[in-house]
Enzyme design. Sequence first.
Site, mmCIF file in Angstrom:
data_model
loop_
_atom_site.group_PDB
_atom_site.id
_atom_site.type_symbol
_atom_site.label_atom_id
_atom_site.label_comp_id
_atom_site.label_asym_id
_atom_site.label_seq_id
_atom_site.Cartn_x
_atom_site.Cartn_y
_atom_site.Cartn_z
ATOM 1 N N SER A 122 42.498 41.173 45.443
ATOM 2 C CA SER A 122 43.675 41.290 44.564
ATOM 3 C C SER A 122 43.682 42.718 44.010
ATOM 4 C CB SER A 122 43.540 40.304 43.407
ATOM 5 O OG SER A 122 44.411 40.634 42.344
ATOM 6 N N TYR A 167 38.507 36.802 36.309
ATOM 7 C CA TYR A 167 39.193 36.788 37.613
ATOM 8 C C TYR A 167 39.120 38.171 38.256
ATOM 9 C CZ TYR A 167 42.965 36.614 41.052
ATOM 10 O OH TYR A 167 43.699 36.706 42.216
#
Length: 257
Positions: A137, A150
Amino acid sequence: MRATLITGASMGIGEAFAREFARRGNSLVLVARSGERLAALAEELRSRKVEVLVCRQDLCRPDAPGRVHDFCLAHSISVDILVNCAGLSHASDFSAIPPEKAEELMSVNMLALARLSRLFAADMAADKKGGIINIASITGLQGVPGLGLYAATKAFVLSLTESMHEELKEHGVKVSAVCPGFIDTGFFQAAGHERTNEILPLSPPEVVVRAALKGLMKNRMRVYPTMLDTILAFSGRLVPRDTAVRLAGFLSGARAN
Ligand SMILES: NC(=O)c1ccc[n+]([C@@H]2O[C@H](COP(=O)([O-])OP(=O)(O)OC[C@H]3O[C@@H](n4cnc5c(N)ncnc54)[C@H](OP(=O)(O)O)[C@@H]3O)[C@@H](O)[C@H]2O)c1
């Protein structure tokens, strides 16, 4: 039988990978927890004359990657492409994240991905061919307030994938890390993001799939699926680190702006 194995295939980006690989005629092994969703997708894809097997697993469990590998051995499947797509987030300051959610996030995003990569990379290296797509990501490029754990798991994915890319090159195995920005799936809702905080446009999951497959074919170490992802990734290098971190927090929409 040679097959493409996709984790997180029950919905979102993983489901889009499954549809694209089926369109290309690849046999598939689909992995996730949602048995009914996987069964329905498998049924639909089989009508396109491709072999589809479902391996229902909770990737939080330390033994799940080994079970996936055993499942493939038991079905005489040689995995030619592994797509590590299963993942989750949780919108919360790090100190406020519930402990069980933190464990789940680290187990799925990092441990399962690393274990699956290790198991299948060894087979591919022995075969002198194969490909691994790890879904990271753009949050993995710096800290992200409100999304810290995350972002840290995705930094792990990026770093591990870059090392694997170099190590496996000489064994004929291609390895790419894909760094999507904002993709239109159920991901944000599941992570507890306020939709009203979202500032940047969402792209469809197919954009990630197309870029990932093109990137793997060319054996790119990192793939940024959209122009916006590329701009965000490189602009982060042009400003002081603390500014990049604050900006990432603002743009993520994880905290009330
Ligand atoms: N959406 C975005 O904007 C975005 C941006 C950057 C990166 N990503 C990354 O892209 C990947 C896919 O995200 P998405 O947007 O497609 O999210 P999604 O629609 O929520 O799908 C997540 C997938 O992961 C699976 N999964 C979650 N926990 C699991 C577990 N314990 N065991 C097995 N499978 C599990 C889910 O399946 P079950 O619930 O059926 O188990 C589901 O198939 C993730 O790694 C995410 O971090 C997404």
